[in-house]
Scaffold this motif. Structure first.
Motif, mmCIF file in Angstrom:
data_model
loop_
_atom_site.group_PDB
_atom_site.id
_atom_site.type_symbol
_atom_site.label_atom_id
_atom_site.label_comp_id
_atom_site.label_asym_id
_atom_site.label_seq_id
_atom_site.Cartn_x
_atom_site.Cartn_y
_atom_site.Cartn_z
ATOM 1 N N CYS A 231 79.050 37.254 22.679
ATOM 2 C CA CYS A 231 80.242 38.031 23.036
ATOM 3 C C CYS A 231 79.981 38.926 24.242
ATOM 4 O O CYS A 231 80.819 39.027 25.158
ATOM 5 C CB CYS A 231 80.694 38.886 21.851
ATOM 6 S SG CYS A 231 81.616 37.984 20.576
ATOM 7 N N ILE A 232 78.823 39.582 24.263
ATOM 8 C CA ILE A 232 78.490 40.462 25.388
ATOM 9 C C ILE A 232 78.336 39.649 26.666
ATOM 10 O O ILE A 232 78.792 40.063 27.747
ATOM 11 C CB ILE A 232 77.214 41.263 25.083
ATOM 12 C CG1 ILE A 232 77.478 42.259 23.936
ATOM 13 C CG2 ILE A 232 76.723 42.007 26.320
ATOM 14 C CD1 ILE A 232 76.248 43.006 23.465
ATOM 15 N N GLN A 233 77.700 38.486 26.554
ATOM 16 C CA GLN A 233 77.550 37.623 27.732
ATOM 17 C C GLN A 233 78.910 37.147 28.240
ATOM 18 O O GLN A 233 79.153 37.082 29.441
ATOM 19 C CB GLN A 233 76.670 36.417 27.381
ATOM 20 C CG GLN A 233 75.219 36.754 27.117
ATOM 21 C CD GLN A 233 74.522 37.329 28.339
ATOM 22 O OE1 GLN A 233 74.552 36.735 29.417
ATOM 23 N NE2 GLN A 233 73.895 38.491 28.184
ATOM 24 N N ARG A 234 79.802 36.850 27.304
ATOM 25 C CA ARG A 234 81.120 36.326 27.682
ATOM 26 C C ARG A 234 81.971 37.400 28.352
ATOM 27 O O ARG A 234 82.657 37.135 29.332
ATOM 28 C CB ARG A 234 81.819 35.788 26.432
ATOM 29 C CG ARG A 234 83.101 35.006 26.728
ATOM 30 C CD ARG A 234 83.695 34.459 25.441
ATOM 31 N NE ARG A 234 82.722 33.653 24.730
ATOM 32 C CZ ARG A 234 82.340 33.877 23.483
ATOM 33 N NH1 ARG A 234 82.839 34.896 22.794
ATOM 34 N NH2 ARG A 234 81.469 33.084 22.901
ATOM 35 N N THR A 239 80.791 47.169 25.701
ATOM 36 C CA THR A 239 82.107 47.523 25.152
ATOM 37 C C THR A 239 83.003 46.295 25.041
ATOM 38 O O THR A 239 83.711 46.112 24.049
ATOM 39 C CB THR A 239 82.784 48.593 26.023
ATOM 40 O OG1 THR A 239 82.829 48.130 27.385
ATOM 41 C CG2 THR A 239 82.018 49.909 25.963
ATOM 42 N N GLY A 240 82.962 45.453 26.061
ATOM 43 C CA GLY A 240 83.748 44.230 26.003
ATOM 44 C C GLY A 240 83.240 43.292 24.930
ATOM 45 O O GLY A 240 84.027 42.643 24.225
ATOM 46 N N GLY A 241 81.916 43.225 24.784
ATOM 47 C CA GLY A 241 81.330 42.381 23.748
ATOM 48 C C GLY A 241 81.698 42.837 22.355
ATOM 49 O O GLY A 241 81.945 42.015 21.462
ATOM 50 N N SER A 252 92.773 46.614 23.949
ATOM 51 C CA SER A 252 92.451 47.584 22.895
ATOM 52 C C SER A 252 91.750 46.899 21.729
ATOM 53 O O SER A 252 92.128 45.809 21.303
ATOM 54 C CB SER A 252 93.725 48.267 22.387
ATOM 55 O OG SER A 252 93.440 49.097 21.276
ATOM 56 N N ASP A 253 90.694 47.550 21.244
ATOM 57 C CA ASP A 253 89.990 47.029 20.068
ATOM 58 C C ASP A 253 90.222 47.905 18.843
ATOM 59 O O ASP A 253 89.486 47.824 17.856
ATOM 60 C CB ASP A 253 88.492 46.904 20.334
ATOM 61 C CG ASP A 253 87.828 48.256 20.618
ATOM 62 O OD1 ASP A 253 88.525 49.287 20.582
ATOM 63 O OD2 ASP A 253 86.608 48.278 20.875
ATOM 64 N N GLY A 254 91.235 48.786 18.920
ATOM 65 C CA GLY A 254 91.560 49.646 17.786
ATOM 66 C C GLY A 254 90.538 50.733 17.515
ATOM 67 O O GLY A 254 90.492 51.277 16.408
ATOM 68 N N LEU A 261 79.530 52.668 18.946
ATOM 69 C CA LEU A 261 78.705 53.421 19.890
ATOM 70 C C LEU A 261 78.421 54.836 19.392
ATOM 71 O O LEU A 261 77.332 55.376 19.632
ATOM 72 C CB LEU A 261 79.388 53.459 21.260
ATOM 73 C CG LEU A 261 79.541 52.089 21.946
ATOM 74 C CD1 LEU A 261 80.271 52.225 23.270
ATOM 75 C CD2 LEU A 261 78.176 51.433 22.156
ATOM 76 N N ALA A 262 79.373 55.438 18.685
ATOM 77 C CA ALA A 262 79.143 56.762 18.103
ATOM 78 C C ALA A 262 78.064 56.699 17.028
ATOM 79 O O ALA A 262 77.195 57.580 16.935
ATOM 80 C CB ALA A 262 80.442 57.319 17.528
#
Length: 277
Positions: A231-234, A239-241, A252-254, A261-262
């Motif tokens: 997913c991160i590579q794609r 954050t996108g991954g 938006s990922d909700g 990350l927190a």
């Protein structure tokens, strides 16, 4: 007592008896209705619970059996090979490995890893940091201290293989399942990293039990980490991954990525281990 008084008394007694009978009938009808609802509900729920219990039972047999997922012909369990120095969990390779990919190394069972916990070490992480991280996870997510240790060591072994920050993987586990290896969502995501087993069934083929290995903590971490890496590579960023991992198709990922990350920051602060960006 006069005749009229007698009739009045009888009338009151009959009315009182009638009210009591009506109340009794009403209560009986209510309890009967509840019994019917419970019976109907159980007729739908019990088969599902039975299927889930059978699935968990099968997964427990897979993850806790004393043997390895596959046999390397040595006749030794993973715990015995670890204690003899034949397998280095930190790198995922055997001592005599000629440079073959770590993913080709025999997957380990949770029971083997638990029995060899004292021999594990994490490169670049002090014992104090490791213990602090283990205590934080065990206390916050209410899991056994030794179990937390195995999961941490597994993640720190697997994540570098996938070019991932181990603290990021631990944070994903925290948000996805709160370290419950038998967690299952309403859409069928299973295990520590809530892998969609039906979608990624092929990734479990090398594990004993196939898709049922999704409830094996170590198998789930390996497959989940691979999915997160892809997913991160794609998407080209962490954050996108994370948005891809949670299934977000839009911008938006909700709030999922922010939560992960927190939690990674909290893991880092609690242990003193810096994130590997």
């Amino acid at each position: 007592m006069t005749v009229s008084g007698t009739y009045t008394w009888l009338g009151r007694s009959l009315r009182l008896t009638g009210r009591r009978a009506a109340e009794l009938t009403h209560a009986a009808a209510v309890y009967l209705g509840i019994a019917v609802l419970v019976t109907v509900s159980l007729s739908f729920v019990v088969p599902s619970l039975r299927d889930q219990s059978q699935q968990i039972h099968a997964a427990l047999l897979i993850s806790l059996k004393p043997g390895s997922v596959t046999d390397d012909g040595s006749g030794l369990s993973l715990a015995e090979r670890l204690s003899g120095g034949q397998v280095d969990l930190s790198s995922g390779r055997g001592a005599a490995d000629d440079g073959a990919a770590a993913d080709e190394e025999e997957p380990q069972t949770f029971a083997d890893a638990l029995s060899a916990l004292d021999s594990f070490s994490i490169p670049g992480v002090t014992k104090v940091q490791s213990q602090a991280l283990r205590s934080y996870i065990a206390r916050k997510y209410r899991i056994a201290h030794d179990v937390a240790g195995v999961l941490i060591h597994t993640v720190f072994a697997v994540a570098p293989e996938k070019d991932l920050d181990p603290l990021l993987v631990l944070a994903v586990i925290a948000i996805e399942s709160r370290y419950n290896p038998f967690a299952e969502s309403h859409v069928g995501a299973q295990g520590l990293m809530q892998v969609m087993t039906k979608v990624h069934q092929d990734k479990f083929e090398r594990f004993d039990g196939g898709a049922e290995a999704a409830l094996n903590p170590i198998a789930n971490i390996r497959v989940g980490s691979q999915i997160l890496h892809d997913c991160i590579q794609r998407r080209g960023s962490v954050t996108g991954g994370l948005a891809c991992y949670v299934g977000a198709t839009g911008p938006s990922d909700g709030g999922y990525g922010a939560k992960v990350l927190a939690e990674r920051r909290r893991l880092s602060l609690a242990s003193g281990i810096p994130p590997r960006l």
